[in-house]
Scaffold this motif. Structure first.
Motif, PDB file in Angstrom:
ATOM      1  N   LYS A  14     -16.518 -34.769 121.886  1.00 30.54           N
ATOM      2  CA  LYS A  14     -15.304 -34.922 121.089  1.00 30.54           C
ATOM      3  C   LYS A  14     -15.644 -34.923 119.602  1.00 30.54           C
ATOM      4  CE  LYS A  14     -11.354 -38.013 120.395  1.00 30.54           C
ATOM      5  NZ  LYS A  14     -10.717 -39.290 120.805  1.00 30.54           N
ATOM      6  N   ASP A  15     -16.725 -35.615 119.234  1.00 26.26           N
ATOM      7  CA  ASP A  15     -17.147 -35.644 117.829  1.00 26.26           C
ATOM      8  C   ASP A  15     -17.544 -34.254 117.352  1.00 26.26           C
ATOM      9  OD1 ASP A  15     -16.714 -38.352 117.716  1.00 26.26           O
ATOM     10  OD2 ASP A  15     -18.801 -38.905 118.088  1.00 26.26           O
ATOM     11  N   ARG A  16     -18.250 -33.504 118.191  1.00 29.11           N
ATOM     12  CA  ARG A  16     -18.637 -32.147 117.819  1.00 29.11           C
ATOM     13  C   ARG A  16     -17.411 -31.253 117.648  1.00 29.11           C
ATOM     14  NH1 ARG A  16     -24.136 -30.512 121.097  1.00 29.11           N
ATOM     15  NH2 ARG A  16     -25.364 -32.334 120.513  1.00 29.11           N
ATOM     16  N   GLN A  17     -16.457 -31.404 118.530  1.00 26.27           N
ATOM     17  CA  GLN A  17     -15.236 -30.605 118.434  1.00 26.27           C
ATOM     18  C   GLN A  17     -14.463 -30.935 117.163  1.00 26.27           C
ATOM     19  OE1 GLN A  17     -13.284 -31.543 122.124  1.00 26.27           O
ATOM     20  NE2 GLN A  17     -14.804 -30.443 123.361  1.00 26.27           N
ATOM     21  N   LEU A  18     -14.479 -32.211 116.763  1.00 22.23           N
ATOM     22  CA  LEU A  18     -13.791 -32.605 115.539  1.00 22.23           C
ATOM     23  C   LEU A  18     -14.436 -31.953 114.321  1.00 22.23           C
ATOM     24  CD1 LEU A  18     -11.557 -34.274 114.278  1.00 22.23           C
ATOM     25  CD2 LEU A  18     -13.100 -36.258 114.281  1.00 22.23           C
ATOM     26  N   LEU A  19     -15.759 -31.884 114.317  1.00 20.17           N
ATOM     27  CA  LEU A  19     -16.452 -31.229 113.211  1.00 20.17           C
ATOM     28  C   LEU A  19     -16.103 -29.737 113.172  1.00 20.17           C
ATOM     29  CD1 LEU A  19     -18.435 -31.995 110.952  1.00 20.17           C
ATOM     30  CD2 LEU A  19     -20.289 -31.228 112.439  1.00 20.17           C
ATOM     31  N   THR A  20     -16.049 -29.111 114.329  1.00 20.66           N
ATOM     32  CA  THR A  20     -15.648 -27.708 114.405  1.00 20.66           C
ATOM     33  C   THR A  20     -14.222 -27.524 113.889  1.00 20.66           C
ATOM     34  OG1 THR A  20     -17.088 -27.311 116.300  1.00 20.66           O
ATOM     35  CG2 THR A  20     -15.284 -25.758 115.970  1.00 20.66           C
ATOM     36  N   TYR A  21     -13.355 -28.481 114.217  1.00 24.56           N
ATOM     37  CA  TYR A  21     -11.972 -28.414 113.745  1.00 24.56           C
ATOM     38  C   TYR A  21     -11.923 -28.404 112.218  1.00 24.56           C
ATOM     39  CZ  TYR A  21      -7.515 -30.246 112.121  1.00 24.56           C
ATOM     40  OH  TYR A  21      -6.356 -30.441 111.418  1.00 24.56           O
ATOM     41  N   TYR A  22     -12.703 -29.252 111.574  1.00 23.68           N
ATOM     42  CA  TYR A  22     -12.692 -29.300 110.107  1.00 23.68           C
ATOM     43  C   TYR A  22     -13.231 -27.996 109.515  1.00 23.68           C
ATOM     44  CZ  TYR A  22     -11.259 -34.176 109.823  1.00 23.68           C
ATOM     45  OH  TYR A  22     -10.533 -35.338 109.887  1.00 23.68           O
ATOM     46  N   ASP A  23     -14.244 -27.417 110.141  1.00 20.01           N
ATOM     47  CA  ASP A  23     -14.750 -26.120 109.678  1.00 20.01           C
ATOM     48  C   ASP A  23     -13.669 -25.048 109.789  1.00 20.01           C
ATOM     49  OD1 ASP A  23     -17.280 -27.060 109.025  1.00 20.01           O
ATOM     50  OD2 ASP A  23     -18.134 -26.592 110.984  1.00 20.01           O
ATOM     51  N   GLU A  24     -12.958 -25.047 110.899  1.00 19.28           N
ATOM     52  CA  GLU A  24     -11.896 -24.067 111.098  1.00 19.28           C
ATOM     53  C   GLU A  24     -10.741 -24.318 110.131  1.00 19.28           C
ATOM     54  OE1 GLU A  24     -11.052 -24.592 115.213  1.00 19.28           O
ATOM     55  OE2 GLU A  24     -12.711 -23.297 115.887  1.00 19.28           O
ATOM     56  N   LEU A  25     -10.462 -25.583 109.845  1.00 20.71           N
ATOM     57  CA  LEU A  25      -9.411 -25.919 108.889  1.00 20.71           C
ATOM     58  C   LEU A  25      -9.742 -25.360 107.509  1.00 20.71           C
ATOM     59  CD1 LEU A  25      -6.824 -27.432 108.095  1.00 20.71           C
ATOM     60  CD2 LEU A  25      -8.242 -29.489 107.752  1.00 20.71           C
ATOM     61  N   ALA A  26     -10.984 -25.504 107.081  1.00 20.63           N
ATOM     62  CA  ALA A  26     -11.396 -24.988 105.775  1.00 20.63           C
ATOM     63  C   ALA A  26     -11.203 -23.477 105.703  1.00 20.63           C
ATOM     64  CB  ALA A  26     -12.852 -25.360 105.505  1.00 20.63           C
ATOM     65  N   GLN A  27     -11.564 -22.771 106.780  1.00 23.42           N
ATOM     66  CA  GLN A  27     -11.376 -21.323 106.804  1.00 23.42           C
ATOM     67  C   GLN A  27      -9.891 -20.953 106.764  1.00 23.42           C
ATOM     68  OE1 GLN A  27     -13.632 -18.949 106.518  1.00 23.42           O
ATOM     69  NE2 GLN A  27     -15.339 -20.394 106.481  1.00 23.42           N
ATOM     70  N   SER A  28      -9.067 -21.732 107.450  1.00 22.91           N
ATOM     71  CA  SER A  28      -7.626 -21.471 107.443  1.00 22.91           C
ATOM     72  C   SER A  28      -7.035 -21.670 106.057  1.00 22.91           C
ATOM     73  CB  SER A  28      -6.919 -22.394 108.450  1.00 22.91           C
ATOM     74  OG  SER A  28      -7.324 -22.111 109.767  1.00 22.91           O
ATOM     75  N   VAL A  29      -7.485 -22.719 105.364  1.00 19.15           N
ATOM     76  CA  VAL A  29      -7.014 -22.968 104.003  1.00 19.15           C
ATOM     77  C   VAL A  29      -7.405 -21.812 103.095  1.00 19.15           C
ATOM     78  CG1 VAL A  29      -7.288 -24.460 101.978  1.00 19.15           C
ATOM     79  CG2 VAL A  29      -7.001 -25.479 104.246  1.00 19.15           C
ATOM     80  N   PHE A  30      -8.635 -21.320 103.234  1.00 19.76           N
ATOM     81  CA  PHE A  30      -9.098 -20.186 102.431  1.00 19.76           C
ATOM     82  C   PHE A  30      -8.182 -18.973 102.630  1.00 19.76           C
ATOM     83  CE2 PHE A  30     -11.460 -16.280 101.809  1.00 19.76           C
ATOM     84  CZ  PHE A  30     -12.123 -16.498 100.612  1.00 19.76           C
ATOM     85  N   LEU A  31      -7.905 -18.629 103.879  1.00 23.27           N
ATOM     86  CA  LEU A  31      -7.077 -17.454 104.164  1.00 23.27           C
ATOM     87  C   LEU A  31      -5.646 -17.659 103.693  1.00 23.27           C
ATOM     88  CD1 LEU A  31      -8.392 -16.493 107.717  1.00 23.27           C
ATOM     89  CD2 LEU A  31      -8.742 -15.228 105.585  1.00 23.27           C
ATOM     90  N   ASP A  32      -5.144 -18.884 103.817  1.00 22.87           N
ATOM     91  CA  ASP A  32      -3.785 -19.161 103.379  1.00 22.87           C
ATOM     92  C   ASP A  32      -3.638 -19.030 101.867  1.00 22.87           C
ATOM     93  OD1 ASP A  32      -1.040 -20.207 103.948  1.00 22.87           O
ATOM     94  OD2 ASP A  32      -1.731 -21.845 102.653  1.00 22.87           O
ATOM     95  N   MET A  33      -4.641 -19.491 101.134  1.00 26.33           N
ATOM     96  CA  MET A  33      -4.551 -19.493  99.672  1.00 26.33           C
ATOM     97  C   MET A  33      -4.915 -18.146  99.058  1.00 26.33           C
ATOM     98  SD  MET A  33      -6.014 -23.294  98.706  1.00 26.33           S
ATOM     99  CE  MET A  33      -5.581 -23.110  96.973  1.00 26.33           C
ATOM    100  N   PHE A  34      -5.879 -17.464  99.668  1.00 27.91           N
ATOM    101  CA  PHE A  34      -6.400 -16.242  99.036  1.00 27.91           C
ATOM    102  C   PHE A  34      -6.122 -14.972  99.826  1.00 27.91           C
ATOM    103  CE2 PHE A  34      -9.385 -19.732  97.820  1.00 27.91           C
ATOM    104  CZ  PHE A  34      -8.945 -19.862  96.509  1.00 27.91           C
ATOM    105  N   GLY A  35      -5.687 -15.130 101.081  1.00 29.31           N
ATOM    106  CA  GLY A  35      -5.463 -13.961 101.917  1.00 29.31           C
ATOM    107  C   GLY A  35      -6.774 -13.391 102.430  1.00 29.31           C
ATOM    108  N   ASP A  36      -6.644 -12.368 103.263  1.00 30.47           N
ATOM    109  CA  ASP A  36      -7.820 -11.697 103.810  1.00 30.47           C
ATOM    110  C   ASP A  36      -8.439 -10.820 102.717  1.00 30.47           C
ATOM    111  OD1 ASP A  36      -9.701 -10.189 105.137  1.00 30.47           O
ATOM    112  OD2 ASP A  36      -8.373  -9.630 106.795  1.00 30.47           O
ATOM    113  N   PRO A  37      -9.693 -11.076 102.329  1.00 30.37           N
ATOM    114  CA  PRO A  37     -10.286 -10.273 101.254  1.00 30.37           C
ATOM    115  C   PRO A  37     -10.457  -8.803 101.621  1.00 30.37           C
ATOM    116  CG  PRO A  37     -11.925 -11.735 102.252  1.00 30.37           C
ATOM    117  CD  PRO A  37     -10.592 -12.139 102.794  1.00 30.37           C
TER     118      PRO A  37
END
Length: 395
Positions: free
Chosen positions: A172-195
């Motif tokens: 569960k702890d590992r999955q939570l860390l993966t979730y935060y990594d995926e969240l950061a990538q989602s924020v990047f795409l939301d703010m800057f779009g697909d490069p």
């Protein structure tokens, strides 16, 4: 009453795997379907043409334990195990694996955790040999010589349930860390779009126009110079844009002139210039450093102009968009590829407004704070699992 017996006494004779011929008769699990955590990854399962008689003789049953008996590597010895619990479909297993099936009176999950702990503690290293470049597990000798403390069945169930719960906590702890990594990538795409498509129509510039200093190749030192002196960053010290453990860097003897030329500083970015194609160009953002630190020759150091925020820059450099540019410029040689300084200068990247980059960096800073807490939680759950594993099997 707990008693010590040989592993061979509590299992049926190991069943060797089958490979068959190309076809679609039955699914066959390979060691590539193993995870290091004892779970099966069924996302890429091959099908093979195997006679019906062998399918009936060797198909897996829920509660079987599949052990890797050939393959491995110097860093990952053979002997990994996974627990099979698929009840609604026929599966076989490849000739690089065997099945260990517990006898009546032995709870399958108890035996699985024993074998998992044995491999985790590198007990299988004592039963390895190498033939024609392949590492093999001497499975029969391993079974004949391995001792197992086995309690009554109710106690086996209790131990297995306890380890299952401890394992679920760490997963569960590992999955939570993966979730935060995926969240950061989602924020990047939301703010800057697909490069790749640049749908937000940001200005695109060669990276060279954004560089204040560099790229500069790092310091080469022979192995005899390592051991004490100044910390030095190596390519195995960073992953996914970040330094893994800045406090555990190797040290090297360096002159004052070398210190002046090859120091890294906070907010510098280093880019790997020589590696396998899959790792070529990986980069990392340098954090605040406790002492002067050097960087090694297989990477380049870059300092960027203020129009690029370091956090945005490291995310764009680690994107698939830039990765494809790296691979397009890679010079391939035997067992490795390389890029040079001109290649880095030529990379094209979108340049969003600095205010938006700063906003992104602030969000990422908050996410990183959460990840620090999760990593601490992970360390505690891993330690708990390790202690329980040792205590359960007389370690």
């Amino acid at each position: 009453m707990t008693k010590t017996i040989k592993l061979g006494e509590v299992i049926e004779s190991p069943i060797s795997g089958e490979w068959g011929e190309e076809g679609s008769r039955v699914k066959v699990l390979r060691s590539t379907n193993f995870t290091n955590e004892g779970y099966l990854d069924l996302s890429d399962v091959v099908t093979r043409n195997i006679p019906e008689k062998k399918i009936q003789q060797k198909k897996l049953k829920p509660g079987d334990i599949i052990i890797e008996k050939s393959g491995g590597s110097p860093n990952q010895p053979v002997g990994r195990v996974v627990y099979f619990d698929v009840a609604d479909e026929d599966y076989l297993f490849s000739n690089f694996t065997s099945v260990i099936r517990p006898k009546n009176g032995v709870f399958p999950r108890f035996l699985f955790w024993f074998l998992f702990g044995n491999h985790l503690n590198k007990q299988t290293l004592n039963y390895q040999n190498k033939t024609t470049g392949i590492i093999n597990l001497q499975l029969q000798r391993y079974i004949e010589e391995t001792n197992l403390l086995i309690p009554p069945l109710p106690e086996q169930r209790r131990i297995a349930a306890l380890l299952d719960r401890a394992d679920a906590l760490r997963q569960k702890d590992r999955q939570l860390l993966t979730y935060y990594d995926e969240l950061a990538q989602s924020v990047f795409l939301d703010m800057f779009g697909d490069p790749v498509t640049n749908e937000k129509e940001w200005e695109v510039s060669d990276l060279g126009n954004m560089i204040q200093d560099g790229p500069k190749n790092g310091l080469y030192k022979p192995s005899s110079a390592y051991g004490s002196g100044t910390p030095i960053l190596r390519i195995d010290s960073f992953y996914n844009g970040q330094i893994v453990d800045i406090g555990s860097l190797k040290r090297v003897a360096a002159t004052s002139s070398e210190l002046a030329q090859y120091l890294i500083e906070e907010n510098d970015i280093v880019i790997n210039r020589v590696n396998s194609r899959s790792h070529l160009g990986k980069s990392a953002l340098i954090p605040r450093l406790a002492e002067p630190t050097l960087f090694e020759s297989n990477m380049m150091r870059v300092k960027f102009k203020s129009a690029l925020h370091p956090v945005y820059t490291i995310y764009i450099l680690n994107s698939t968009y830039v990765k494809n540019q790296i691979l397009g410029r890679a010079k391939d040689a035997v067992n490795q590829s390389s890029i040079n300084q001109d290649d880095i200068r030529s990379f094209e990247i979108p340049i969003p407004p600095l205010s938006l980059q700063q906003q992104f960096a602030s969000i990422i800073e908050n996410i990183e704070h959460q990840k620090v807490a999760v990593r601490q939680q992970m360390a505690e759950s891993e330690a708990l699992f390790g202690r329980l594993l040792q205590e359960s099997f007389g370690g």
